[in-house]
Write a protein that holds these residues in place. Structure first.
Motif, PDB file in Angstrom:
ATOM      1  N   PRO A 171      37.806  37.718  39.174  1.00  6.71           N
ATOM      2  CA  PRO A 171      38.283  38.890  40.370  1.00  6.71           C
ATOM      3  C   PRO A 171      38.837  40.390  39.812  1.00  6.71           C
ATOM      4  O   PRO A 171      39.467  40.336  38.806  1.00  6.71           O
ATOM      5  CB  PRO A 171      39.418  38.061  41.081  1.00  6.71           C
ATOM      6  N   ARG A 172      38.260  41.337  40.348  1.00  4.81           N
ATOM      7  CA  ARG A 172      38.474  42.512  39.752  1.00  4.81           C
ATOM      8  C   ARG A 172      39.784  43.053  40.395  1.00  4.81           C
ATOM      9  O   ARG A 172      40.431  44.145  39.804  1.00  4.81           O
ATOM     10  CB  ARG A 172      37.691  43.611  39.838  1.00  4.81           C
ATOM     11  N   GLU A 173      40.341  42.594  41.453  1.00  6.29           N
ATOM     12  CA  GLU A 173      41.469  42.983  42.053  1.00  6.29           C
ATOM     13  C   GLU A 173      42.394  41.884  42.379  1.00  6.29           C
ATOM     14  O   GLU A 173      41.836  40.556  42.366  1.00  6.29           O
ATOM     15  CB  GLU A 173      41.429  43.577  43.400  1.00  6.29           C
ATOM     16  N   GLU A 174      43.626  42.123  42.440  1.00 10.83           N
ATOM     17  CA  GLU A 174      44.616  40.744  42.464  1.00 10.83           C
ATOM     18  C   GLU A 174      44.343  39.999  43.873  1.00 10.83           C
ATOM     19  O   GLU A 174      44.290  38.899  43.782  1.00 10.83           O
ATOM     20  CB  GLU A 174      46.046  41.200  42.475  1.00 10.83           C
ATOM     21  N   LYS A 175      44.259  40.538  45.056  1.00  9.96           N
ATOM     22  CA  LYS A 175      43.964  40.129  46.418  1.00  9.96           C
ATOM     23  C   LYS A 175      42.898  39.376  46.483  1.00  9.96           C
ATOM     24  O   LYS A 175      42.714  38.464  47.298  1.00  9.96           O
ATOM     25  CB  LYS A 175      44.242  41.168  47.266  1.00  9.96           C
ATOM     26  N   ILE A 176      42.020  39.508  45.717  1.00  9.73           N
ATOM     27  CA  ILE A 176      40.698  38.889  45.990  1.00  9.73           C
ATOM     28  C   ILE A 176      40.779  37.466  45.554  1.00  9.73           C
ATOM     29  O   ILE A 176      40.185  36.467  46.347  1.00  9.73           O
ATOM     30  CB  ILE A 176      39.551  39.224  44.813  1.00  9.73           C
ATOM     31  N   SER A 177      41.706  37.118  44.846  1.00  4.78           N
ATOM     32  CA  SER A 177      42.114  35.557  44.362  1.00  4.78           C
ATOM     33  C   SER A 177      42.442  34.805  45.464  1.00  4.78           C
ATOM     34  O   SER A 177      42.756  33.813  45.464  1.00  4.78           O
ATOM     35  CB  SER A 177      42.719  35.514  43.099  1.00  4.78           C
ATOM     36  N   GLN A 178      42.994  35.634  46.849  1.00  2.00           N
ATOM     37  CA  GLN A 178      43.443  34.818  47.594  1.00  2.00           C
ATOM     38  C   GLN A 178      42.445  34.567  48.636  1.00  2.00           C
ATOM     39  O   GLN A 178      42.704  34.117  50.146  1.00  2.00           O
ATOM     40  CB  GLN A 178      44.432  35.596  48.595  1.00  2.00           C
ATOM     41  N   ALA A 179      41.230  34.824  48.615  1.00  2.00           N
ATOM     42  CA  ALA A 179      39.859  34.888  49.499  1.00  2.00           C
ATOM     43  C   ALA A 179      39.694  33.256  49.857  1.00  2.00           C
ATOM     44  O   ALA A 179      40.037  32.353  49.127  1.00  2.00           O
ATOM     45  CB  ALA A 179      38.841  35.085  48.894  1.00  2.00           C
ATOM     46  N   ARG A 182      39.348  44.351  34.483  1.00  2.00           N
ATOM     47  CA  ARG A 182      38.777  45.353  34.558  1.00  2.00           C
ATOM     48  C   ARG A 182      37.645  45.961  33.427  1.00  2.00           C
ATOM     49  O   ARG A 182      37.271  46.889  33.470  1.00  2.00           O
ATOM     50  CB  ARG A 182      39.987  46.420  34.505  1.00  2.00           C
ATOM     51  N   MET A 183      37.648  44.805  32.279  1.00  2.00           N
ATOM     52  CA  MET A 183      36.692  45.307  31.390  1.00  2.00           C
ATOM     53  C   MET A 183      35.289  44.858  31.758  1.00  2.00           C
ATOM     54  O   MET A 183      34.451  45.137  31.032  1.00  2.00           O
ATOM     55  CB  MET A 183      37.323  44.507  29.916  1.00  2.00           C
ATOM     56  N   GLN A 184      35.297  44.026  32.620  1.00  2.00           N
ATOM     57  CA  GLN A 184      33.712  43.751  33.126  1.00  2.00           C
ATOM     58  C   GLN A 184      32.846  44.835  33.563  1.00  2.00           C
ATOM     59  O   GLN A 184      33.975  46.030  33.892  1.00  2.00           O
ATOM     60  CB  GLN A 184      33.687  42.795  34.157  1.00  2.00           C
ATOM     61  N   ASP A 185      31.688  44.832  33.632  1.00  2.00           N
ATOM     62  CA  ASP A 185      30.786  45.899  34.162  1.00  2.00           C
ATOM     63  C   ASP A 185      31.241  46.282  35.618  1.00  2.00           C
ATOM     64  O   ASP A 185      31.470  45.246  36.297  1.00  2.00           O
ATOM     65  CB  ASP A 185      29.407  45.658  34.107  1.00  2.00           C
ATOM     66  N   THR A 186      31.473  47.414  36.165  1.00  2.00           N
ATOM     67  CA  THR A 186      31.525  47.692  37.499  1.00  2.00           C
ATOM     68  C   THR A 186      29.953  48.044  38.021  1.00  2.00           C
ATOM     69  O   THR A 186      29.175  47.793  37.167  1.00  2.00           O
ATOM     70  CB  THR A 186      32.321  48.971  37.710  1.00  2.00           C
ATOM     71  N   ALA A 187      30.226  48.089  39.290  1.00  2.00           N
ATOM     72  CA  ALA A 187      28.767  48.298  39.880  1.00  2.00           C
ATOM     73  C   ALA A 187      28.256  49.529  39.266  1.00  2.00           C
ATOM     74  O   ALA A 187      27.059  49.503  38.990  1.00  2.00           O
ATOM     75  CB  ALA A 187      29.004  48.373  41.541  1.00  2.00           C
ATOM     76  N   SER A 214      33.173  41.424  28.603  1.00  2.00           N
ATOM     77  CA  SER A 214      32.522  42.737  28.665  1.00  2.00           C
ATOM     78  C   SER A 214      31.291  42.363  28.009  1.00  2.00           C
ATOM     79  O   SER A 214      30.293  43.015  28.599  1.00  2.00           O
ATOM     80  CB  SER A 214      33.606  43.563  27.955  1.00  2.00           C
ATOM     81  N   PHE A 215      31.066  41.634  27.078  1.00  2.68           N
ATOM     82  CA  PHE A 215      29.954  41.741  26.345  1.00  2.68           C
ATOM     83  C   PHE A 215      29.005  40.818  27.295  1.00  2.68           C
ATOM     84  O   PHE A 215      27.568  41.161  27.343  1.00  2.68           O
ATOM     85  CB  PHE A 215      30.104  40.738  24.995  1.00  2.68           C
ATOM     86  N   GLY A 216      29.267  39.836  28.205  1.00  7.00           N
ATOM     87  CA  GLY A 216      28.544  38.922  28.766  1.00  7.00           C
ATOM     88  C   GLY A 216      27.667  40.067  29.810  1.00  7.00           C
ATOM     89  O   GLY A 216      26.590  40.137  29.753  1.00  7.00           O
ATOM     90  N   SER A 217      28.584  40.943  30.628  1.00  7.32           N
ATOM     91  CA  SER A 217      27.852  41.675  31.678  1.00  7.32           C
ATOM     92  C   SER A 217      26.912  42.841  31.036  1.00  7.32           C
ATOM     93  O   SER A 217      26.065  43.467  31.270  1.00  7.32           O
ATOM     94  CB  SER A 217      29.134  42.425  32.543  1.00  7.32           C
ATOM     95  N   LEU A 218      27.584  43.186  29.681  1.00 14.42           N
ATOM     96  CA  LEU A 218      26.727  44.264  29.138  1.00 14.42           C
ATOM     97  C   LEU A 218      25.243  43.508  28.610  1.00 14.42           C
ATOM     98  O   LEU A 218      24.149  44.282  28.978  1.00 14.42           O
ATOM     99  CB  LEU A 218      27.215  44.606  27.770  1.00 14.42           C
ATOM    100  N   GLY A 219      25.251  42.467  27.936  1.00 12.50           N
ATOM    101  CA  GLY A 219      23.983  41.752  27.898  1.00 12.50           C
ATOM    102  C   GLY A 219      23.217  41.277  29.077  1.00 12.50           C
ATOM    103  O   GLY A 219      21.908  41.902  29.174  1.00 12.50           O
ATOM    104  N   ALA A 220      23.773  41.155  30.466  1.00 12.60           N
ATOM    105  CA  ALA A 220      22.976  40.981  31.316  1.00 12.60           C
ATOM    106  C   ALA A 220      22.306  42.166  31.872  1.00 12.60           C
ATOM    107  O   ALA A 220      21.367  42.229  32.273  1.00 12.60           O
ATOM    108  CB  ALA A 220      23.920  40.377  32.595  1.00 12.60           C
ATOM    109  N   ARG A 221      23.231  43.384  31.713  1.00 14.02           N
ATOM    110  CA  ARG A 221      22.583  44.573  32.258  1.00 14.02           C
ATOM    111  C   ARG A 221      21.485  45.112  31.471  1.00 14.02           C
ATOM    112  O   ARG A 221      20.408  45.468  31.915  1.00 14.02           O
ATOM    113  CB  ARG A 221      23.874  45.500  32.279  1.00 14.02           C
ATOM    114  N   ARG A 222      21.541  44.764  30.057  1.00 12.79           N
ATOM    115  CA  ARG A 222      20.489  45.401  29.345  1.00 12.79           C
ATOM    116  C   ARG A 222      19.288  44.321  29.486  1.00 12.79           C
ATOM    117  O   ARG A 222      18.146  44.900  29.530  1.00 12.79           O
ATOM    118  CB  ARG A 222      20.859  45.287  27.745  1.00 12.79           C
TER     119      ARG A 222
END
Lengths: 323, 684, 219
Positions: free
Chosen positions: B473-481, B593-598, A130-138
């Motif tokens: 990968p934000r969804e399980e199925k993506i790892s089958q790509a 899911r904790m990553q930035d979304t679009a 979460s921190f990495g993408s936060l930093g990238a966005r900022r």
């Protein structure tokens, strides 16, 4: 014959000297700024050579990579380092006659900084924390305003000297007939604001923080360790050095010799060190007297810088084109 | 079938043969419409070869004297006039080069059970290619409009190939509607051009050849009318504000090779038309045309960049980015017109070169990126950025090639996007020499806006690449790509190679572009005799003192520093590395899911550019058991311009609907009354 | 030599413009007053320079009045005022700052085109600065529009007067002494009246937010 060969060789040698000097001096400048800041803040200062020790230690350490770090993550530090080294090498410091000079003009210089920015942001997103993408966005938020502002500062200088080549700009400003350019006052302020933001300095970012709410640059490089971190830290020092030299070359160009001759070298070097010393001290003063902004004040801060840079161009067209 | 005007088989005859070959390949698809192997493995690669041949012939025709041909097709007394000059040749080269990559990719991309039968799609696709080539060769308004309309229709069928989905039908309908509104503008423009404003029919038979239009003197008013109509018509096709609305709908709806073709090539036919009308058919531009085009282009570019930053569908993101690039192209055209109107052709040429160069660049990198989204789409069945992620591990080929496209699209050195941006900015630096105080001051502001747009493009591209290919990968199925097949890879590599080559050898490219600028403006970037005064390495359009850029040296220097650093670090220290869990400031629990979304990534931009968007947000309250956050970003234009127009049309239709009675005798009465009224009118 | 004086005055004009923009982008009242003070100082120096170049002694007097009034007296009054009213905090602007500055840039272009025909007629060393003077007036006006608190508006009003004064020195080498004294007196009196107003407004609404004045309208 020997004289002829020296004429060709001297600029190339000098070019490499500039590159090596940038690599060597950059951590020193960072150390100097840290020292000044500590003095101003009534702390006991770290030694001047602390950044070198830090780099040496980091290179010794083992690299710990996250499980899903990709090859892009491992390549990025090298790319960023190379970009910054190149940027520091093409800014005229010891001479305006640089053989690498024609390869990249002012616009390409902005491009180099942007390339490094894109890579560091991508590397920040790579591990997927979460921190990495936060930093990238900022970082990208700051970049999209700082980049055009920097470009407009260069445009002002280019309009004055009728050229985007850094060497020509510096020679025109340093050696032309003495003229007062009010537009450069605007450009100078815009440039200072941009450099503060780009080098992760206090009103915008804090290079020493690890606090979630405030960090930008640090958030992106959280996952780096060992030699990768060393390269990134070195690249950050080089960036500060390049920006400082750029500021000196654009706004205080006096003392940069034209021809690539070794006889001029000691004077030029002394002048450069003196100017860098003052610049570093001023940076520490700015960092001490100003408070860190909220992250959403940063676009406003940079928007102001952008507008000032545009205004600089207008002022040049209005006051200095001389009808 | 060709004119064969005595002097052997000319380039134009070769081109016509190749176009015919495309048509034949298309028709061959109908022989076995459901045979995937035959259509995919035989016909599409053949089409790619034809594209390559077309590019080669067009390349040879650059700088040669114009060739004309008259085909005895069409209506009696209205044969098809065709002409091949440098401008046509350049755009044919673009068409051939890009289509070679896209066709070979399409060969590997086709799947069973996706919308239209492959054979039928093959026919539509090759018809689309052939009609685009014919648009570029047309030398009279008649054949131009025929080709233009078949281009629109064939692409409409390609867009709606998945016509079972209602939103795709809607997108296709919108596209067709705006294409036709635009076509009317172009038709009227040709009408004005050929008559020169003389509206009486009495001066004999109307002559719709371009040669006649070129010779026709136009006074300021009628020239402006023709220019305005052409701007409207070609702007609709290119996606110029406010006629851009179809573009972000149609591009995502189409299959990826078709999106690539539309964005990379079809939009350029509109640019071609604009150049043809402004610089070839009309001769003396007025300065306000330039300023108008410049302003529209700037608005479009800024709008496209700002909107592409907030998209969460990867193809829509690229579609808005195309709008941005079209805006930049129009900025260049506007600048060229402004310079030309003040008689400063030596400066205009710089801006025009930037336009032509950017056309080539955009065709290469945008096709590449659209094709990459196609591979991702096939591998994951997912278009929404919020569900992708981490694909660099599963799809390394696509990811690394996409990275090249991303660097090019973000306008970063040393790839191609940077070169055209550099040229455009250099052209802006000359504006102080314009003899007009107002323009003099406004144009630096425009340069600032261009710089802002370019920087925003960087933001967009980081978002695109970072969210699709990096992270977890934000969804399980993506790892089958799985990675793309070898035919797809071949297409991607071809386009990526074009990006690299166009970026590294600008001097050579500009030398070729000079043929076009010389035919349109009478000057080239380099003096006619001495093509490359600074050697082929150094790009210095004015003089080396004023501005210079050496991409190859640049790349070599960066490469050398990287290699040296790598070797030194590994030689003097060590290359040890250990894998471990991500640190992330010591947070114990981490999920993908904790990553930035679009949406999260572009949230700062939504705040900065708030007035641009029409946002609707649903925020969860603190007590929701299943909290849900939703944000929809829409376009103001749809509500401010299109819906009122649609409502007005509906209202008008309702007003006249009383005429519709349903009884035959009443309809016959209408016809009868009309006949009588007309007879009465022509009586005197 | 007069070549350099011209350039020097141009530089001062640019600084004046810069200060106007800084005021436009400033949120804190205290800094606003300091910027106003700096503007007065620039004005004083430029008037003195014009006086020196043209040898018109009455301009020295104007420079002196400027120094006393705008660099010393008015800032002092303003400082006292905000201490008495206790309004040192940040003020939010009605439009965000980059947008305000964008409008400001448009105003600058506009005023330069406005000044172009006039400055072509003028033969003075300072003719190029007329545009900046007009721009300074308009920018001060813009600042008054975008602030919702009373004190920044007064500063805007005073800055506007600075612009007018600069226009007078740059275009015509100053007005007759009587006029100048009159204006100086006017500004001072205006300042006093506005000061009284502040206290009245605060007594009435417990705030200096002039949006409260909308309540005075009869419905």
């Amino acid at each position: 014959m020997i004289g002829d060969r020296m004429d060709i060789l001297a600029p190339i040698l000098l070019q490499f000297l500039e590159l090596l000097m940038a690599l060597a001096l950059a951590p020193l400048l960072t150390g100097w700024v840290n020292q000044c800041r500590a003095w101003l803040q009534n702390r006991s200062a770290p030694p001047l050579l602390q950044p070198y020790r830090q780099l040496a230690k980091l290179f010794e350490k083992e690299v710990v990579l996250a499980h899903n770090a990709s090859s892009l993550f491992r390549a990025a530090p090298y790319v960023i380092f190379a970009c910054m080294a190149l940027a520091a090498a093409i800014v005229p410091t010891l001479s305006t006659d640089l053989p690498f000079g024609p390869a990249a003009d002012a616009i390409a210089l902005v491009g180099i900084f942007a390339l490094a920015r894109v890579f560091i942001a991508l590397a920040g997103m790579d591990v997927g924390t979460s921190f990495g993408s936060l930093g990238a966005r900022r970082e990208m938020l700051i970049g999209f305003l700082a980049e055009p502002a920097l470009l407009m500062v260069f445009f002002t200088a280019s309009l004055i000297s009728q050229s985007t080549s850094l060497s020509t700009i510096v020679s025109t400003l340093a050696r032309g007939e003495f003229t007062i350019y009010p537009s450069l006052a605007f450009a100078g302020i815009a440039f200072s604001m941009v450099s503060l933001a780009e080098n992760a300095r206090v009103p915008v970012d804090n290079p020493t923080t690890h606090l979630e709410l405030t960090m930008i640059h640090e958030a992106m490089i959280l996952e780096y360790s060992g030699r990768h971190l060393a390269l990134i830290e070195w690249a950050a020092a080089l960036k500060l050095y390049a920006y400082s030299c750029l500021g000196l070359a654009l706004f205080f160009p006096w003392g940069i010799p034209q021809a690539a001759e070794f006889a001029n070298l000691p004077v030029a070097l002394a002048g450069l060190l003196f100017k860098l010393g003052i610049g570093g001290f001023l940076l520490a003063v700015i960092e001490t007297v100003s408070a860190k902004m909220r992250i959403f004040r940063a676009p406003e801060f940079l928007g102001t810088a952008f507008m000032l840079a545009v205004l600089a161009m207008l002022v040049h067209l209005l006051l200095e084109t001389g009808k | 079938m060709s004119s064969l005007s005595g002097s052997g088989f000319l380039s134009i005859d070769w081109l016509l043969t190749l176009i015919a070959a495309w048509l034949l390949i298309g028709c061959a698809g109908l022989l076995a419409p459901r045979q995937l192997g035959f259509v995919g493995r035989t016909l599409y690669p053949l089409g790619a070869l034809v594209g390559l041949a077309l590019a080669a012939v067009a390349f040879g025709a650059l700088g040669e004297t114009a060739e004309v041909a008259v085909l005895p097709l069409g209506l009696p007394d209205l044969p098809f006039h065709l002409r091949l000059d440098s401008l046509s040749a350049l755009f044919l080269l673009l068409l051939g080069g890009a289509s070679a990559g896209i066709s070979i990719y399409a060969a590997g991309y086709l799947r069973k059970g996706e919308g239209t039968a492959p054979g039928l799609q093959c026919l539509q696709y090759h018809l689309f290619l052939a009609s685009m080539a014919l648009v570029l060769l047309a030398d009279d308004a008649y054949v131009y409009m025929v080709a233009w309309e078949s281009m629109a229709l064939s692409s409409f069928f390609l867009v709606t190939s998945d016509h079972r989905l209602p939103e795709i039908r809607r997108a296709g309908y919108l596209y067709l509607l705006i294409a036709h509104v635009g076509a009317i503008g172009i038709l009227l423009s040709f009408g004005v051009l050929q008559s020169g404003g003389d509206l009486s029919i009495s001066n004999g038979v109307a002559d719709y050849t371009f040669a006649h239009m070129r010779a026709m003197p136009h006074d300021a008013f009628w020239a402006s009318a023709a220019f305005g109509l052409a701007l409207f018509g070609f702007g609709a096709k290119a996606g110029l504000l406010p006629l851009h609305i179809w573009l972000p709908e149609a591009h995502p709806a189409a299959p990826s090779p078709v999106s690539a073709m539309m964005s990379g090539v079809m939009l350029k036919t509109a640019i071609y038309g604009m150049l043809r009308v402004s610089f070839d058919l009309l001769h003396h531009p007025l300065w306000w045309w330039g300023v108008l085009v410049l302003a529209l282009g700037l608005l479009t570019a800024l709008f496209g960049a700002v909107f592409s930053a907030v998209q969460s569908d990867m193809k829509r993101l690229l579609a808005y980015s195309s709008i941005e690039n079209i805006g930049l192209l129009f900025v260049g055209i506007g600048l060229t017109l402004t310079f030309q109107s003040f008689g400063m052709n030596a400066l205009a040429v710089l801006a025009l070169t930037a336009v032509l160069y950017h056309c080539l660049n955009h065709a290469a990198f945008k096709s590449l990126l659209f094709l990459c989204t196609g591979s991702v789409l096939h591998a994951t069945r997912e278009r929404s950025l919020g569900k992708l992620g981490g694909l660099i591990h599963r799809m390394p080929w696509v990811a690394w090639l996409a990275l090249l496209g991303v660097i090019a699209a973000a306008g970063l050195p040393p790839l191609n996007g940077f070169v055209s941006e550099w040229l455009l900015l250099q052209a802006f630096l000359f504006t102080p020499s314009l003899p007009h105080a107002y323009i003099n001051m406004l144009i630096p502001v425009a340069a600032a806006a261009v710089a802002l747009t370019a920087a925003l493009a960087g933001f967009v591209m980081v978002k695109f690449f970072g969210i699709v290919f990096l992270g977890q990968p934000r969804e399980e199925k993506i790892s089958q790509a799985h990675d793309a097949g070898w035919l797809e890879r071949l297409g991607l590599v071809w386009l990526a190679a074009l990006c690299v080559l166009l970026g590294l050898f600008p001097v050579y490219v500009i030398e070729k572009l000079d043929f076009v600028t010389r035919s349109l403006l009478g000057v080239g970037v380099y003096p006619a005799g001495n093509n490359t005064p600074h050697g082929w390495l150094l790009l210095a359009p004015i003089s080396a003192d004023r501005a210079s850029y050496e991409p190859l040296v640049f790349l070599l220097m960066i490469g050398a520093v990287i290699t040296a650093t790598y070797l030194i670090v590994h030689r003097y220290w060590h290359g040890r590395a250990r894998r471990s869990a991500a640190w992330d400031c010591g947070f114990p629990l981490q999920t993908a899911r904790m990553q930035d979304t679009a949406e999260g990534f572009s949230q700062p931009l939504r705040q900065v550019f708030e007035p641009f968007y029409r946002q609707t947000r649903e925020l969860p309250t603190a007590f929701d058991t299943a909290p849900r956050y939703r944000v929809v970003v829409e376009d103001h234009f749809w509500y401010w311009l299109y819906l009122p127009v649609a409502r007005a049309a509906e209202f008008g239709a309702r007003c006249v609907s009383f005429l519709q009675q349903g009884r035959i005798s009443i309809y016959l009465l209408y016809s009868f009354l009309t006949l009588v009224a007309l007879l009465f009118l022509v009586r005197g | 030599m007069s070549h350099y004086y011209g350039q020097f005055i141009n530089l001062l004009a640019a600084i004046l413009l810069l200060l106007s923009f800084a005021m436009l982008g400033q949120r804190r009242i205290l800094s606003l007053i300091n910027l106003f003070m700096a503007q007065g100082a620039v004005l004083c120096v430029s008037t003195a320079t014009v006086a020196f170049v043209t040898g018109q002694s009455h301009l020295y007097w104007s420079a002196l009045i400027t120094l006393l009034l705008k660099v010393i007296l008015l800032p002092w009054i303003l400082h006292r005022l905000i201490r008495r009213l206790n309004v040192k905090w940040d003020i939010e602007t009605l439009i965000n700052i980059p947008t305000t500055m964008l409008i400001g840039i448009v105003l600058v272009i506009f005023s330069f085109n406005l000044a172009l025909p006039i400055s072509e007629l003028a033969g003075t060393v300072t003719r190029a600065t007329l545009g900046i003077a007009i721009a300074a007036v308009l920018l001060a006006f813009l600042m008054m529009i975008t602030r919702s608190k009373a004190v920044p508006q007064v500063i805007g009003f005073l800055a506007m007067e600075n612009g007018l004064f600069f226009a007078a020195t740059s275009a015509t080498y100053g007005m007759p002494m009587v006029v100048e004294l009159g204006i100086a007196l006017d500004v001072l009196v205006g300042m006093v009246i506005l000061g009284v107003f502040f206290f009245q407004i605060r007594e009435r609404f417990d705030s200096l937010d002039i949006r409260h004045l909308e309540q005075l309208k009869e419905d």
